[in-house]
Design a protein around this motif. Structure first.
Motif, PDB file in Angstrom:
ATOM      1  N   ASP A   1      11.923   0.079  -5.198  1.00 21.17           N
ATOM      2  CA  ASP A   1      11.866  -1.559  -5.616  1.00 21.17           C
ATOM      3  C   ASP A   1      11.449  -2.390  -4.642  1.00 21.17           C
ATOM      4  O   ASP A   1      11.548  -3.236  -4.650  1.00 21.17           O
ATOM      5  N   LYS A   2      10.918  -1.729  -3.536  1.00 23.81           N
ATOM      6  CA  LYS A   2      10.607  -2.570  -2.481  1.00 23.81           C
ATOM      7  C   LYS A   2       9.309  -3.116  -2.557  1.00 23.81           C
ATOM      8  O   LYS A   2       8.640  -2.942  -3.105  1.00 23.81           O
ATOM      9  N   SER A   3       9.169  -4.485  -1.826  1.00 25.24           N
ATOM     10  CA  SER A   3       8.115  -4.960  -1.833  1.00 25.24           C
ATOM     11  C   SER A   3       6.913  -4.300  -1.101  1.00 25.24           C
ATOM     12  O   SER A   3       7.303  -3.360  -0.165  1.00 25.24           O
ATOM     13  N   ILE A   4       5.716  -4.594  -1.191  1.00 27.43           N
ATOM     14  CA  ILE A   4       4.603  -3.925  -0.335  1.00 27.43           C
ATOM     15  C   ILE A   4       4.906  -4.181   1.331  1.00 27.43           C
ATOM     16  O   ILE A   4       5.003  -3.354   2.074  1.00 27.43           O
TER      17      ILE A   4
ATOM     18  N   ILE B   1      -7.673   3.271  -2.662  1.00 27.47           N
ATOM     19  CA  ILE B   1      -7.136   2.372  -3.503  1.00 27.47           C
ATOM     20  C   ILE B   1      -6.352   1.610  -3.054  1.00 27.47           C
ATOM     21  O   ILE B   1      -5.366   1.849  -1.778  1.00 27.47           O
ATOM     22  N   LEU B   2      -5.988   0.340  -3.435  1.00 25.57           N
ATOM     23  CA  LEU B   2      -4.999  -0.535  -2.758  1.00 25.57           C
ATOM     24  C   LEU B   2      -3.502  -0.376  -3.257  1.00 25.57           C
ATOM     25  O   LEU B   2      -3.450   0.520  -4.209  1.00 25.57           O
ATOM     26  N   PRO B   3      -2.548  -0.489  -2.146  1.00 23.85           N
ATOM     27  CA  PRO B   3      -1.030  -0.134  -2.515  1.00 23.85           C
ATOM     28  C   PRO B   3      -0.672  -0.633  -4.038  1.00 23.85           C
ATOM     29  O   PRO B   3       0.119  -0.066  -4.584  1.00 23.85           O
ATOM     30  N   THR B   4      -0.939  -1.835  -4.223  1.00 21.60           N
ATOM     31  CA  THR B   4      -0.380  -2.264  -5.522  1.00 21.60           C
ATOM     32  C   THR B   4      -1.047  -1.917  -6.801  1.00 21.60           C
ATOM     33  O   THR B   4      -0.538  -1.460  -7.751  1.00 21.60           O
ATOM     34  N   ALA B   5      -2.520  -1.509  -6.689  1.00 24.96           N
ATOM     35  CA  ALA B   5      -3.325  -0.337  -7.578  1.00 24.96           C
ATOM     36  C   ALA B   5      -2.518   0.670  -7.779  1.00 24.96           C
ATOM     37  O   ALA B   5      -2.288   1.326  -8.949  1.00 24.96           O
ATOM     38  N   TYR B   6      -2.182   1.488  -6.712  1.00 18.82           N
ATOM     39  CA  TYR B   6      -1.690   2.812  -6.798  1.00 18.82           C
ATOM     40  C   TYR B   6      -0.268   2.619  -7.530  1.00 18.82           C
ATOM     41  O   TYR B   6       0.067   3.474  -8.281  1.00 18.82           O
TER      42      TYR B   6
ATOM     43  N   ASN C   1       4.806   7.807  -1.719  1.00 21.51           N
ATOM     44  CA  ASN C   1       6.106   8.065  -2.111  1.00 21.51           C
ATOM     45  C   ASN C   1       7.225   6.889  -2.594  1.00 21.51           C
ATOM     46  O   ASN C   1       7.619   6.859  -3.419  1.00 21.51           O
ATOM     47  N   MET C   2       7.043   5.936  -1.506  1.00 22.75           N
ATOM     48  CA  MET C   2       8.170   4.795  -1.652  1.00 22.75           C
ATOM     49  C   MET C   2       7.525   4.044  -2.627  1.00 22.75           C
ATOM     50  O   MET C   2       8.255   3.291  -3.607  1.00 22.75           O
TER      51      MET C   2
END
Length: 78
Positions: free
Chosen positions: A38-41, A66-71, A32-33
């Motif tokens: 707009d927080k960084s991973i 899936i990777l967080p960035t791809a998600y 959800n975050m």
């Protein structure tokens, strides 16, 4: 003794160990975050209780495949 009874009841009701439940819960918060903030991973990892971004990334991939960035890229603007 009461703690162990409650822990056993929790595991019976949820069909999983509490550690697995907590991991899934934390990853749902993180997902959800990733879509709403707009927080960084690394900031999101810290917010859900991970000291290491790499451990967070591994846990996220275990749950969502899936990777967080791809998600974030895939689902953020839908």
């Amino acid at each position: 003794m009461l703690f162990l009874k409650r822990l056993a009841a929790f595991q019976n009701n949820n069909k999983m160990p509490i550690a697995s439940y907590m991991k899934e819960y934390r990853m749902k918060l993180a997902s959800n975050m990733l879509l709403q903030e707009d927080k960084s991973i690394s900031g999101i990892a810290a917010a859900v209780g991970y000291k290491s971004q790499s451990k967070f990334t591994s846990a996220f991939r275990d749950i969502f495949q899936i990777l967080p960035t791809a998600y974030q890229k895939l689902y953020r603007n839908q």
